[in-house]
Write an enzyme that holds these catalytic residues in place. Structure first.
Site, mmCIF file in Angstrom:
data_model
loop_
_atom_site.group_PDB
_atom_site.id
_atom_site.type_symbol
_atom_site.label_atom_id
_atom_site.label_comp_id
_atom_site.label_asym_id
_atom_site.label_seq_id
_atom_site.Cartn_x
_atom_site.Cartn_y
_atom_site.Cartn_z
ATOM 1 N N SER A 173 -40.268 -48.206 21.688
ATOM 2 C CA SER A 173 -41.027 -47.130 22.317
ATOM 3 C C SER A 173 -40.298 -46.655 23.586
ATOM 4 O O SER A 173 -39.160 -46.232 23.507
ATOM 5 C CB SER A 173 -42.458 -47.599 22.601
ATOM 6 O OG SER A 173 -43.302 -46.521 22.892
ATOM 7 N N ASP A 198 -46.615 -42.527 12.850
ATOM 8 C CA ASP A 198 -46.438 -42.437 14.303
ATOM 9 C C ASP A 198 -46.273 -40.976 14.724
ATOM 10 O O ASP A 198 -45.537 -40.214 14.091
ATOM 11 C CB ASP A 198 -45.186 -43.234 14.675
ATOM 12 C CG ASP A 198 -44.956 -43.383 16.164
ATOM 13 O OD1 ASP A 198 -45.747 -42.846 16.955
ATOM 14 O OD2 ASP A 198 -43.968 -44.052 16.527
ATOM 15 N N HIS A 201 -47.283 -46.439 15.166
ATOM 16 C CA HIS A 201 -46.524 -46.828 16.349
ATOM 17 C C HIS A 201 -46.792 -48.293 16.706
ATOM 18 O O HIS A 201 -47.926 -48.755 16.647
ATOM 19 C CB HIS A 201 -46.940 -45.920 17.516
ATOM 20 C CG HIS A 201 -46.077 -46.036 18.720
ATOM 21 N ND1 HIS A 201 -44.803 -45.526 18.761
ATOM 22 C CD2 HIS A 201 -46.296 -46.605 19.939
ATOM 23 C CE1 HIS A 201 -44.282 -45.755 19.961
ATOM 24 N NE2 HIS A 201 -45.159 -46.414 20.682
#
Length: 297
Positions: free
Chosen positions: A144, A239, A269
């Protein structure tokens, strides 16, 4: 009167910090022993604490090294959320893993996290002999926000000609901080990342909107990708960040960068932390096996 972006980000830190550090109990790899030590690296943006994970098996010479940057929207500062990944990679890829506790916004916005991430990596590349790792066989990766920092470290290293990572791992990365998060679609009704949360992260990390197109903030918008290290790009089908990750993989490939790109179907995600467990394990194992190959002599 609405709360300022800074106050909103502090609220996210307080409310979500502990939640985001949780890892699915069946993804914790509790069977893998933990061999760690603390490390403090001085950078141009202040000292940074890191956790060093040693591979369990003794090797003939110094082991290669992998530098890990955790996620959390540049706002949550909890490197321990990646403990399971660091332990697994150290054991399976046979490398030293350095988990970096970089500073986060709103207290320390851009460019501080990028400066710290780069300076730690450069220090690791230069200081192998004294620390029993091989700084010439080095890879970087993140998850991320940490994947965004990974891309920034690789760009900076290329531009300065200082060191050459053998691999960059880009896992579920935010790579476009300019587009409105509401335009980033998901295939499911309630994905993990909401536009509101993403806006809070971006406003805290890059308070000056003029900086959001900077290639170290939005690597996916840069058009000069040639010469970057080989990449493993992991995206999750559901995501909101999937499209920009897919596009980055294609752009790297078009620029002549060797790319392994894997889209994990039916997951959202941060599935490497929250599950589903089979997909999370498969993705983490893909990171480890790709690293082992990239870092071998």
């Amino acid at each position: 009167m609405p709360f300022s972006p800074r106050i909103q980000a502090r609220g996210v830190q307080l409310l979500l910090g502990r939640v985001m550090a949780r890892v699915h109990k069946d993804l914790r790899f509790t069977d893998i022993p933990k061999r760690t030590e603390a490390l403090r690296v001085e950078t141009d943006a202040g000292p940074v604490t890191c956790t060093v994970y040693r591979p369990p098996a003794t090797t003939a010479g110094p082991a290669p090294v992998f530098i890990n940057f955790h996620g959390g929207g540049f706002v949550i500062g909890r490197p321990e959320q990646d403990d399971h990944i660091c332990r697994y990679i150290a054991a399976t890829a046979g490398c030293v893993v350095i988990n970096v506790d970089y500073a986060v916004a709103p207290q320390r916005p851009f460019p501080t996290p990028v400066t710290q991430a780069y300076d730690v990596t450069e220090w690791v590349a230069r200081n192998g002999p004294a620390n029993d790792w091989d700084g010439s066989r080095l890879a970087v990766g993140g998850h991320s926000a940490g994947a965004n920092l990974t891309a920034a470290v690789c760009r900076t290293a290329r531009d300065r000609g200082t060191f050459s990572p053998r691999l960059q791992i880009i896992d579920s990365a935010p790579l476009d901080q300019v587009s409105d998060p509401a335009t980033k679609q998901s295939l499911i009704a309630k994905p993990l990342l909401s536009p509101q949360l993403m806006r809070i992260f971006t406003a805290a990390y890059v308070p000056d909107s003029a900086d959001r197109s900077h290639p170290l903030v939005s690597p996916g918008l840069a058009d000069d990708l040639a010469g970057l290290p080989p990449a493993l790009v992991i995206t999750a089908e559901n995501d909101r960040l999937r499209d920009e990750g897919d596009a980055y993989a294609k752009a790297l490939e078009a620029a002549g960068v060797p790319v392994t790109h894997r889209v994990f179907a039916g997951v959202d995600h941060y599935f490497t932390h929250t599950g589903p467990v089979p997909d999370g394990k498969e993705a983490i194992d893909l990171m480890a096996t790709t690293l082992r190959t990239a870092l071998s002599d």
